[in-house]
Design an enzyme around this catalytic site. Sequence first.
Site, PDB file in Angstrom:
ATOM      1  CB  CYS A 182      -3.403   2.188   7.957  1.00  0.00           C
ATOM      2  SG  CYS A 182      -2.176   1.515   6.825  1.00  0.00           S
ATOM      3  CB  SER A 200       3.343   3.323   0.349  1.00  0.00           C
ATOM      4  OG  SER A 200       2.243   3.559  -0.498  1.00  0.00           O
ATOM      5  CD  GLU A 247       0.686   0.377  -0.319  1.00  0.00           C
ATOM      6  OE1 GLU A 247      -0.145  -0.527  -0.545  1.00  0.00           O
ATOM      7  OE2 GLU A 247       0.369   1.560  -0.186  1.00  0.00           O
TER       8      GLU A 247
END
Length: 482
Positions: A50, A109, A114
Amino acid sequence: MSVLAVGLSHRSSPVALLERVALSGESRLKVMSEMVGTSAVNEVMIVATCNRMEVYADVDKFHPGVTAISELLSWHTGVSMGELTEHLYVHYEERAVQHLFSVACGLDSMVVGEGQILGQVRTALKEAQQGGTLGRVLNDLGQRALRVGKRAHTETHLDHAGADMVSLGLTVAMRHLPVAAAGAAPAATGGRCPVHAASTADAVAAALPQPQALTGRRVLVLGAGSMSALSANTVARQGASSVVVANRTFERAARLAECLTEAYEPIASRAVPFEDAAAQIADVDLVISCTGAQGLVLTRDEVEATLAGRGARPLVFLDLALPRDVDEAVRELPGVELVDIEDLRRAAAEGADDTSGRSDDLSLVRDIVEEEVAEYQSVRRAELVAPTVVALRSKARLVVDTELARLQGRLPDLDDKARGEITHAMRRVVDKLLHQPTVRVKQLAAGPNGDSYEAALRELFDLDPATPDAVTRIDPAVGEEK
């Protein structure tokens, strides 16, 4: 053979551009196939999340590789080369390896540390393998990246000090909902949910502060992939009273809903057909969407049509998808709040300077990355010298065979036993003479400037590692990792 990385991420590109270059799974397979169809690219895989889209390739030369990859990305996404190259970053050889390892550890990230990125790298490897664009170079590199990421999560506490995308998203989204009346949160029964158990990031989220605003809330989750499953489990654990799951494949939605019921007693969870998802909005407080669709899943008009019976109750959308699932125009509707990737990027940037409790772990993870890069490069250099070693042994065997043929002409009456002893002796002499140099050159090649030793070997013995003779006479034992 050299590793090349070409990509865009939340660090280099606006979210609007990331949305435009996002490719569906089928499109990624097509793009990868066309890339390896060029003369510049030997292998390729795409890591798509994403907040990033990165192409990793094995190429023979830098500039042709960058050109081929960039032009195909521009062609398939409709983004002009000028706009694309303004935001593209390129890493080559050791820097490309270091970048992938850092990505796998979560260092690059939006939410540092994460763990979801490991699953996304694993997916990239699987897609490339299925598409026939994965070879030994990228497979070895990708598997090593997964190993590095696992080390970072098991040998440090970086992930426990941070959050995951879902937890960050919920934290931001809950700012728009008032704290609900105190109530008992659903208790985990101890049963294992197959969908839930697959997410290592969920264990991390369990250690984070629980948003009180979720207690008693009703949630609609659109999608049933790994991100959606993590979202559903996180809101269930944090006190949501009900979770409705909608997915284009109803069976997957039903499976996730069943898992929630088994794992979190007494939560009310159920699945609905995807076409009925919009109708559920009237009865929920929070909508979380991450479907992987290439177009909008919820439009402004669809959302507006569900608001009449809600009264003054606020409605929050958490859109974790790229491209976006929820029409940005819903922000204009009264009582409606939208939190998307752009909002999360701003929230992550605001907290980027807060490294309390994480500086030691960040340093440890960077040390792990540097160590693994050095080891990978050492192994890679040793492998690259193998064809030259094979060529040397092949040439030596050719010399022995030529001399044995001359011996046959000069001593035609030599009996078979004597001829066999001579043949065996000559080959043993050659093998003994070559053993130490070939072992040593592989050891030296693994160190700094190791390619100079391989080049010297080629020059001294006039070797061409690419000749058909070298290829056809390859010794299976040469070049294997020890």
